[in-house]
Design an enzyme around this catalytic site. Sequence first.
Site, PDB file in Angstrom:
ATOM      1  N   HIS A 157       0.833  -1.226   0.000  1.00 50.64           N
ATOM      2  CA  HIS A 157       0.000   0.000   0.000  1.00 50.64           C
ATOM      3  C   HIS A 157       0.862   1.268   0.000  1.00 50.64           C
ATOM      4  CE1 HIS A 157      -3.252  -2.767   1.219  1.00 50.64           C
ATOM      5  NE2 HIS A 157      -2.330  -3.276   2.020  1.00 50.64           N
ATOM      6  N   SER A 278      15.200  21.892 -16.732  1.00 55.52           N
ATOM      7  CA  SER A 278      13.987  22.681 -16.918  1.00 55.52           C
ATOM      8  C   SER A 278      14.366  23.998 -17.564  1.00 55.52           C
ATOM      9  CB  SER A 278      13.346  22.926 -15.552  1.00 55.52           C
ATOM     10  OG  SER A 278      12.567  24.106 -15.584  1.00 55.52           O
ATOM     11  N   LYS A 284      16.509  22.037 -11.570  1.00 60.41           N
ATOM     12  CA  LYS A 284      15.830  20.783 -11.892  1.00 60.41           C
ATOM     13  C   LYS A 284      16.694  19.767 -12.634  1.00 60.41           C
ATOM     14  CE  LYS A 284      12.057  19.644 -11.329  1.00 60.41           C
ATOM     15  NZ  LYS A 284      10.761  20.037 -11.879  1.00 60.41           N
ATOM     16  N   GLU A 291       9.780   8.602 -17.198  1.00 61.35           N
ATOM     17  CA  GLU A 291       8.387   9.033 -17.391  1.00 61.35           C
ATOM     18  C   GLU A 291       7.895   8.669 -18.789  1.00 61.35           C
ATOM     19  OE1 GLU A 291       7.685  13.173 -15.314  1.00 61.35           O
ATOM     20  OE2 GLU A 291       9.702  13.050 -16.124  1.00 61.35           O
ATOM     21  N   LYS A 326      -0.724  -2.998 -39.597  1.00 66.52           N
ATOM     22  CA  LYS A 326       0.688  -2.631 -39.732  1.00 66.52           C
ATOM     23  C   LYS A 326       1.195  -1.530 -38.810  1.00 66.52           C
ATOM     24  CE  LYS A 326       0.836  -4.466 -44.218  1.00 66.52           C
ATOM     25  NZ  LYS A 326      -0.601  -4.843 -44.054  1.00 66.52           N
TER      26      LYS A 326
HETATM   27  N1  ARG Z   1      -1.882  -3.459 -48.589  1.00 63.90           N
HETATM   28  C1  ARG Z   1      -2.602  -4.669 -48.393  1.00 63.90           C
HETATM   29  C2  ARG Z   1      -2.554  -5.062 -46.920  1.00 63.90           C
HETATM   30  O1  ARG Z   1      -1.754  -4.528 -46.263  1.00 63.90           O
HETATM   31  C3  ARG Z   1      -2.012  -5.757 -49.219  1.00 63.90           C
HETATM   32  C4  ARG Z   1      -2.937  -6.821 -49.600  1.00 63.90           C
HETATM   33  C5  ARG Z   1      -3.884  -6.299 -50.594  1.00 63.90           C
HETATM   34  N2  ARG Z   1      -4.799  -7.282 -51.037  1.00 63.90           N
HETATM   35  C6  ARG Z   1      -5.945  -6.957 -51.644  1.00 63.90           C
HETATM   36  N3  ARG Z   1      -6.684  -7.924 -52.008  1.00 63.90           N
HETATM   37  N4  ARG Z   1      -6.295  -5.716 -51.765  1.00 63.90           N
HETATM   38  O2  ARG Z   1      -3.289  -5.853 -46.446  1.00 63.90           O
END
Ligand code: ARG
Length: 459
Positions: A157, A278, A284, A291, A326
Amino acid sequence: MVEKLWGGRFEASLDKQTEEFGASIKFEQRLAPFDLKGSLAHVKMLGETGIITTEESQKIAEGLKKVEEKLLNGQIEFKMENEDIHMNMESYLHQEIGPLAGKLHTARSRNDQVATDMHLYLKSILEAVLEALKGLRETIVKLAVNQIDTIMPGYTHLQHAQPISFGQHLMAYYQMLTRDFERFEFNVKHTDMNPLGAAALAGTTFPIDRMLTTKLLGFEKAYDNSMDAVSDRDFILEFLSNASLLMMHLSRFCEELLLWSSHEFKFVSLSDAYSTGSSIMPQKKNPDMAELIRGKTGRVYGNLTALLTVMKGLPLAYNKDLQEDKEGMFDSADTIITSLTVMNGMLSTLTVNRVNMEKSTEQDFSNATELADYLAAKGLPFRKAHELVGLLVLDCIKKGIYLQDVNLQDYQMLSPLINEDVYEVLKSRTAVSRRNSLGGTGFESVKKLIEEAKKELQI
Ligand code: ARG
């Protein structure tokens, strides 16, 4: 209307804004070397199976190598009109070898191609993460070796609870990071799988050899089901989940470093190399890096939540939504690798103020359990001992003294079981040294913990 690689079926060209909205090239350029590697394996397989002639296969492979060279020399300009990494690379191949480039895409789809790129990319990232994690675990062990007999308050705690060895406290993070390491190792198993040859979703009529591309790309195995191969993103979700747990651990550690380096604690000080000043307050020295690691944990959690949400309603097999796998993955990969590196630097340059740490266990009641245990060991039921010591603590607080300041006469009035030896028992160093139960904070026990870790790390 065939200006796009898929343009045959279209009469009008794509709206400019739509083109930009749909294009993934702006954020997936880092896949280029993996895309080329995948294409090289694919074209070699096409040649070996006789799907295209050996000569064609070799020419395409040579062309791909030239594109690879250009990529290394920074001579590739990625174009939005070419939508994604696959078509950008193919258009460069076309520049190198002309219409023959069109044969590369036989028995392949961008769906299995992008999945292949992602598997290859993540495999390389996992390698880097495992290495960085091992490095950080080593640093923690090296730090802990010198802190086995450094006494500090252990907290529950955020209140002083019982004195502990700072070495044990550090090793708790070693244990967390070891579990992270094992999770990332397991992540490799599901990443080391080849989706190439699944084509769009249903496999292909061409006599491809998926085992050959699996071998050429260094994958452990090929996906068993072409539909799973193109729609699976579990390996990325596992990564994002492992990354979240890792960041949670780093963030907790950073939070402690922040507390310990504050004016109130003064337990540690961070090196200037990992602190900033700072612009207004000349005195500082701010622990910004700790952080920032704590702060970046939020975005790593966010990346996990985002992809889980993207995936939850997707029917099989490929859907354009999958393109959203991605940016979060790249961001989490960058974030954890940098965080591990900064954390490693911060810890290997840390100064520990042992005197302050130990001192703070001498002006508190963190030895109260010792006194209760002392009475219990002499036969008093622990509940009774607990009550007696509680009353004594209350009395001490009123008098402004600690348990070690109570004189023997008063102790014996509290219980005739108490003798002169109580003062040794009340010392925090004694308290720590006696806690050698399995996994306890005792010096012997912490030493064993560190020995085990050294064996694990082979250092
Ligand atoms: N840029 C697409 C992705 O990242 C690649 C695959 C595209 N495939 C399609 N059937 N449009 O998923």
